[in-house]
Design an enzyme around this catalytic site. Structure first.
Site, PDB file in Angstrom:
ATOM      1  CB  SER A  73      -0.856  -0.019   1.268  1.00  0.00           C
ATOM      2  OG  SER A  73      -1.441   1.241   1.484  1.00  0.00           O
ATOM      3  CE1 TYR A  97      -3.842  -2.270   5.294  1.00  0.00           C
ATOM      4  CE2 TYR A  97      -3.196  -0.042   4.688  1.00  0.00           C
ATOM      5  CZ  TYR A  97      -3.586  -1.318   4.326  1.00  0.00           C
ATOM      6  OH  TYR A  97      -3.715  -1.630   2.994  1.00  0.00           O
ATOM      7  CE  LYS A 106      -1.626  -4.363   3.230  1.00  0.00           C
ATOM      8  NZ  LYS A 106      -2.019  -5.670   2.694  1.00  0.00           N
ATOM      9  CG  PHE A 139      -0.736   5.377  -5.017  1.00  0.00           C
ATOM     10  CD1 PHE A 139       0.240   4.429  -5.354  1.00  0.00           C
ATOM     11  CD2 PHE A 139      -0.346   6.495  -4.314  1.00  0.00           C
ATOM     12  CE1 PHE A 139       1.573   4.624  -4.993  1.00  0.00           C
ATOM     13  CE2 PHE A 139       0.978   6.702  -3.966  1.00  0.00           C
ATOM     14  CZ  PHE A 139       1.932   5.770  -4.309  1.00  0.00           C
ATOM     15  CG  ASN A 172     -11.526   3.222   1.362  1.00  0.00           C
ATOM     16  OD1 ASN A 172     -10.858   3.573   2.329  1.00  0.00           O
ATOM     17  ND2 ASN A 172     -11.333   2.085   0.723  1.00  0.00           N
TER      18      ASN A 172
END
Ligand SMILES: NC(=O)c1ccc[n+]([C@@H]2O[C@H](COP(=O)([O-])OP(=O)(O)OC[C@H]3O[C@@H](n4cnc5c(N)ncnc54)[C@H](O)[C@@H]3O)[C@@H](O)[C@H]2O)c1
Length: 335
Positions: A124, A148, A152, A177, A198
């Site tokens: 990410s 988070y 990643k 993205f 989102n």
């Protein structure tokens, strides 16, 4: 190729399954449906008219993974499965580290045991933290700012270290993205549970009247109009990016930004949505959310140069496709 797609029932996963099946690959999905519905797999069958194998398993269950690898001769793995909400990860760090990091560890372990050496990982843009835009893949160390993003970054390090000691292990770390939009059929798209985290599903739910208005978090960032700027990419372009990564996968570790390279502010996205769909989006400016950054967009030169991949859809097409799916959701649920 026989491709194991973890998290293949989720938003990016289903769109990628469609593209993989259309390219003639055999797809095996492993998903515990913690943030998706089994019906999305039926929709993939409906779109492609191809068979897809589905296992309702948790990818932190090593034995369940073993069963799949014994049952199928897997050639490549695409590891989408993961929890993805930044704010939730601050509240539930243990859940995030356990789910996102342990799944990567176990999947890599089972891959090595079965000599499956081709691994694509969903990373990410969050790993870049609050760095200077545009974000470039060479940035090191990664200045993550939340659990988070750290899951990643940790998963990326685990896979990189494994590739160092296993020269035939080929890994592509794809830093996405902001995927939005939906498949043109209107049959699959982003359908989060509860209030969306989102922006695009929030906008489409406001457009539909499910939510009264859009909350715009902050208009005092140092950006074109004060609202946050992100690099929105059509989910089908992102799906194509996985195929390009698979087709070009060679030994070692390869990191690619998958974005458009264009920044769009919240107000610009609202305007584009209104223009593309002829629907008004009432909004209110409220305080910034803690941890939100001003701007995030990609330098996309490496993906273009090495994968021959670029995003093709513009922001209006993304808005149009997202709205088409949102308008269909209730009908799709009763079918
Ligand atoms: N959507 C984004 O904005 C975005 C941006 C950057 C990176 N990513 C990453 O891309 C991947 C896919 O994202 P998405 O938007 O499709 O999310 P999603 O939540 O729609 O899909 C993730 C899928 O993984 C499944 N899953 C989660 N934990 C699992 C487990 N332990 N075992 C089995 N299945 C499990 C969920 O049920 C879901 O179907 C995630 O790893 C996410 O972190 C997403």
């Amino acid at each position: 190729m026989n491709i194991l797609v973890t998290g293949g029932a989720g938003y990016i996963g289903v769109h990628t399954c469609v593209v993989l099946l259309e390219k003639g690959h055999t797809v095996i999905v492993a998903d515990n449906l913690c943030n998706s519905k089994a019906d999305s797999i039926n929709k993939v069958r409906q779109i492609t008219r191809k068979e897809i194998t589905f296992y309702n398993i948790d990818v932190t269950d090593e034995q369940a993974l073993e069963t799949i690898f014994l049952q199928h001769k897997i050639d490549s793995v695409i590891h989408f499965a993961g929890l993805k909400a930044v704010g939730e990860s601050v509240k539930l760090p243990l859940d995030y580290y356990f789910n996102n990091v342990v799944s990567t560890l176990l999947l890599a372990k089972v891959c090595l045991k079965h000599q499956v050496n081709r691994f694509i990982f969903s990373s990410s843009a969050t790993v870049y933290g609050n760095n200077t835009v545009p974000f470039v893949e060479t940035l090191d160390p990664l200045p993550t700012t939340n659990p988070y993003g750290e899951t990643k970054a940790m998963s990326e390090r685990v896979l990189t270290d494994i590739a160092r000691t296993n020269p035939s292990f080929s890994v592509s770390l794809l830093r996405y993205f902001n995927p939005i939009g939906a498949h043109q059929s209107g049959l699959i798209g982003e359908d989060p549970n509860g209030i969306p985290n989102n922006l695009m599903p929030y906008i489409t739910q406001v457009a539909k009247g499910k939510l009264e208005k859009l909350m715009v978090f902050g208009n005092d960032f140092f950006t074109v109009d004060g609202t946050g700027v992100r690099d929105y990419i059509h989910v089908m372009d992102l799906a194509e990016g996985h195929v390009a990564a698979l087709d070009n996968l060679t030994e070692g570790v390869h990191i690619y930004n998958l974005g458009t390279g264009q920044g769009t502010s919240v107000l610009q996205l609202i305007e584009a949505f209104e223009e593309a769909n002829g629907v008004g989006i009432p909004y209110e400016i409220v305080d910034r959310r803690p941890g939100d950054i001003a701007s995030s967009y990609a330098n996309v030169l490496k993906a273009k140069r090495e994968l021959g991949w670029i995003a093709k859809h513009n922001i209006k097409a993304m808005c149009r496709d997202a709205w088409r799916f949102e308008k269909n959701i209730e009908q799709l649920r009763v079918r």
